[in-house]
Motif scaffolding. Structure first.
Motif, PDB file in Angstrom:
ATOM      1  N   ASP A   1       7.212  22.046  -9.209  1.00 42.99           N
ATOM      2  CA  ASP A   1       6.557  20.697  -9.239  1.00 42.99           C
ATOM      3  C   ASP A   1       7.661  19.751  -8.456  1.00 42.99           C
ATOM      4  N   PRO A   2       7.942  19.875  -7.169  1.00 40.51           N
ATOM      5  CA  PRO A   2       8.895  19.079  -6.526  1.00 40.51           C
ATOM      6  C   PRO A   2       8.639  17.667  -6.630  1.00 40.51           C
ATOM      7  N   ILE A   3       7.404  17.300  -6.545  1.00 43.76           N
ATOM      8  CA  ILE A   3       7.093  15.864  -6.705  1.00 43.76           C
ATOM      9  C   ILE A   3       7.172  15.093  -7.946  1.00 43.76           C
ATOM     10  N   MET A   4       6.402  15.772  -8.919  1.00 48.64           N
ATOM     11  CA  MET A   4       6.273  15.383 -10.296  1.00 48.64           C
ATOM     12  C   MET A   4       7.887  15.060 -10.813  1.00 48.64           C
TER      13      MET A   4
ATOM     14  N   GLN B   1       7.174   8.602  -5.849  1.00 47.38           N
ATOM     15  CA  GLN B   1       6.730   7.169  -6.500  1.00 47.38           C
ATOM     16  C   GLN B   1       5.305   6.671  -5.882  1.00 47.38           C
ATOM     17  N   ILE B   2       4.821   6.916  -4.943  1.00 47.54           N
ATOM     18  CA  ILE B   2       3.522   6.736  -4.184  1.00 47.54           C
ATOM     19  C   ILE B   2       2.626   7.665  -5.275  1.00 47.54           C
ATOM     20  N   VAL B   3       2.898   8.960  -5.216  1.00 49.28           N
ATOM     21  CA  VAL B   3       1.767   9.747  -6.022  1.00 49.28           C
ATOM     22  C   VAL B   3       1.595   9.235  -7.285  1.00 49.28           C
ATOM     23  N   LEU B   4       2.828   8.671  -8.211  1.00 49.59           N
ATOM     24  CA  LEU B   4       2.920   8.502  -9.327  1.00 49.59           C
ATOM     25  C   LEU B   4       1.838   7.092  -9.363  1.00 49.59           C
TER      26      LEU B   4
ATOM     27  N   PHE C   1      -0.476   6.309  -7.602  1.00 53.24           N
ATOM     28  CA  PHE C   1      -1.695   6.775  -7.464  1.00 53.24           C
ATOM     29  C   PHE C   1      -2.400   7.279  -8.755  1.00 53.24           C
ATOM     30  N   GLY C   2      -1.687   8.302  -9.222  1.00 52.79           N
ATOM     31  CA  GLY C   2      -2.336   8.922 -10.576  1.00 52.79           C
ATOM     32  C   GLY C   2      -2.027   7.896 -11.822  1.00 52.79           C
ATOM     33  N   ALA C   3      -1.054   7.422 -11.921  1.00 51.89           N
ATOM     34  CA  ALA C   3      -0.810   6.195 -13.080  1.00 51.89           C
ATOM     35  C   ALA C   3      -1.925   5.249 -12.812  1.00 51.89           C
ATOM     36  N   GLY C   4      -2.171   4.855 -11.523  1.00 51.08           N
ATOM     37  CA  GLY C   4      -2.723   3.637 -11.398  1.00 51.08           C
ATOM     38  C   GLY C   4      -4.328   3.842 -11.560  1.00 51.08           C
ATOM     39  N   PHE C   5      -4.770   5.090 -11.119  1.00 49.48           N
ATOM     40  CA  PHE C   5      -6.375   5.119 -11.121  1.00 49.48           C
ATOM     41  C   PHE C   5      -6.871   5.631 -12.396  1.00 49.48           C
ATOM     42  N   GLU C   6      -6.203   6.599 -13.115  1.00 43.73           N
ATOM     43  CA  GLU C   6      -6.743   6.961 -14.604  1.00 43.73           C
ATOM     44  C   GLU C   6      -6.655   6.159 -15.669  1.00 43.73           C
TER      45      GLU C   6
END
Ligand code: HEM
Length: 507
Positions: free
Chosen positions: A117-120, A303-306, A308-313
């Protein structure tokens, strides 16, 4: 021959189970040997069998254990065979999250897996040690109130669309059952796609938009991001970066701020778009923090993916859970509608940043929603080196997980009498002073608290203002008589199974 082979396999298996059992039995003596109160664990899941078997959410299991410890300030638990310390007393929680944070408790327990999981493993939530500290220092200015003001129009545009989509579903003076959980997830997906990527996803009109699909997939397997999701975001992020850098586009959103960080090593404190264009050049490269010299590739995408995930859910959970409580408590809903109407009358009906921020009852409703349903119901820290606290007669060994059960604290009748009842007045200017500081912390506390708290609260508030200025909500039969929403056990964050279907009526 076959029988001999089978008996060898069975013997090995029995031997293996016996050794595992003996090992667990020995491990299960850990807290007793240290004189720490504990709950009797059972093989092989320790104290969290129900959570592992998907019967109850971990936060509910921890709430039971929290109650069993009574007046004790802390207690030992076992997550399978690993000992962890559960904190109860707000004063010890303060020591861990704030006072002794830097010397002993900087990291979370989860690390992420570099290969799988290279992004997480590269995002701010997961990073550890000096890498975390450096990135955190540089990213904090992304979320100042000035930046929130800059992004408000992007948020309100989607809030307006949310109300319009519901209006289209409900004919004049009509009534309709609406799944607000899905509706708000679409709204926050659109907000965060616009604010993080500068992309108009419009999933409110098209619920099958690939960003919405990716959002569903991120939360499908808790903390692992699937390879196809990683690939999708890598491509989207670099396409956007390339376009912005080539055409010198500046929207004042998260992507711009992170591009600025990538190129200059810092995010400017200035809060106006015009000034930003000037400062996003490469002129700061000379003084760049050495850790940020490598802020490119997946470090940047992560950071952008975070966001996205943290922001919408989290924010869509907050908004839809609040609507459930408003439907269940009509007097609260009427009081809030009155406030929304009064404040919007003063702006000629326009939903402005200042109008939303001036709604004090709305703020109390959001605080009370986050009390009953903190979207991240347990936070944790890992002890970096042996910790001794004489005052509490406490020694924590290096590597031990320390758990802070937000859900249990927020529903402790000692701090919140009649905790199952939804009472926004708990957070009135006068009453809020009576709540011990570290007994209520939906965004965590200390240097590692939620960086996006302001943005999260703003998104949720904007959705409620847009909905309540046009509709009332009431309970469907599915929820009638329920004091609290049942927590779905199979998610890492707080959620419900299925939708939050409420009846919406045009006002
Ligand atoms: C209602 C909305 C939200 C809630 C309740 C919430 C809650 C939390 C909590 C409890 C933590 C852990 C804090 C700790 O360990 O002390 C956290 C961390 C974090 N949150 Fe949020 N969050 C929300 C919205 C957001 C948004 C909108 C963003 C970004 C756009 C965001 C980004 C983050 C990040 C990056 C961290 C990790 C901080 C670090 O480790 O340094 N959150 N959040």
């Amino acid at each position: 021959m076959i029988l001999t082979a089978i008996s060898v396999v069975v013997s090995i298996l029995i031997g293996f189970i016996t050794i595992a059992y003996a090992f667990c039995k020995w491990r299960y003596g850990y807290w007793r040997r240290r004189g720490v109160p504990y709950c009797e664990p059972s093989f092989p899941f320790g104290d969290v069998s129900e959570a592992f078997l998907g019967k109850r959410h971990l936060c509910c299991v921890m709430q039971d254990i929290y109650s069993k410890f009574g007046d004790k300030p802390y207690g030992g638990v076992y997550i399978c065979y690993s000992p962890a310390l559960l904190l109860k007393d707000p004063e010890i929680i303060k020591e861990v999250l704030v006072k002794d944070f830097g010397s002993h408790f900087q990291n979370r327990v989860a690390k992420g897996h570099e290969k799988l999981d290279p992004i997480m493993c590269k995002n701010l939530f997961m990073l550890r040690g000096t890498k975390w500290r450096s990135l955190r220092n540089h990213m904090s200015p992304t979320f100042t109130s000035g930046k929130m003001k800059m992004m408000f129009n992007l948020v309100q545009e989607k809030g307006q669309l949310l109300a319009d989509v519901i209006k289209r579903k409900i004919p004049e003076e009509g009534i309709q059952t609406v799944d607000f959980k899905e509706m708000l997830a679409e709204y926050t997906t659109d907000v965060i796609s616009s604010c993080a990527f500068g992309i108009e996803t419009n999933s409110l009109d098209n619920p099958n938009h690939e960003f919405r699909e990716m959002g569903r997939k991120i939360f499908h397997r808790a903390i692992f991001i699937r390879p196809e999701v990683t690939e999708f975001f890598r491509k989207v992020v670099w396409d956007v970066v390339e376009e912005r850098e080539k055409k010198k586009i500046f929207r004042g959103d998260f992507m711009d701020l992170l591009i600025q960080l990538k190129n200059t090593g810092k995010i400017e404190e200035t809060d106006s778009v015009e000034e930003k264009v000037e400062t996003s050049s490469l002129s700061y490269k000379k003084s760049m923090d050495p850790i940020l010299k490598n802020f490119k590739g997946d470090d940047f995408v992560a950071q952008i993916v975070l966001f996205f995930g943290a922001g919408f859910e989290t924010s869509s959970t907050t908004g839809s859970f609040a609507l459930f409580e408003l439907a269940a408590n009509p007097e609260v809903q009427e009081k809030l509608i009155k406030e929304v109407d009064t404040k919007l009358a003063a702006t000629g009906g326009k939903i402005t940043y200042e109008a939303v921020q001036s709604m004090s009852y709305l703020d109390m409703v959001i605080c009370e929603t986050l009390r009953k349903y903190p979207p991240l119901p347990i936070i944790d820290r890992e002890c970096m080196k042996e910790y001794r606290n004489e005052k509490y007669n406490l020694v924590i060994e290096k590597g031990t997980a320390v758990l802070i059960p937000l859900f249990a604290l927020h529903r402790d009748p000692k701090y919140f009498p009649d905790p199952e009842s939804f009472i926004p007045e708990r957070f009135s200017e006068e009453n809020v002073k009576k709540i011990p500081r570290y007994a209520y912390m939906p965004f965590g506390e200390g240097p590692r608290n939620c960086v996006g708290a302001r943005f999260g609260a703003l998104q949720s508030k904007v959705s409620l203002v847009n909905i309540l200025s046009s509709f009332r909500v009431s309970l469907t039969d599915e929820f009638k008589g329920m004091k609290s929403l049942p927590i779905y056990p199979k998610l890492f964050v707080l959620g419900v199974e299925g939708g939050i279907n409420l009846i919406a009526t045009r006002r």
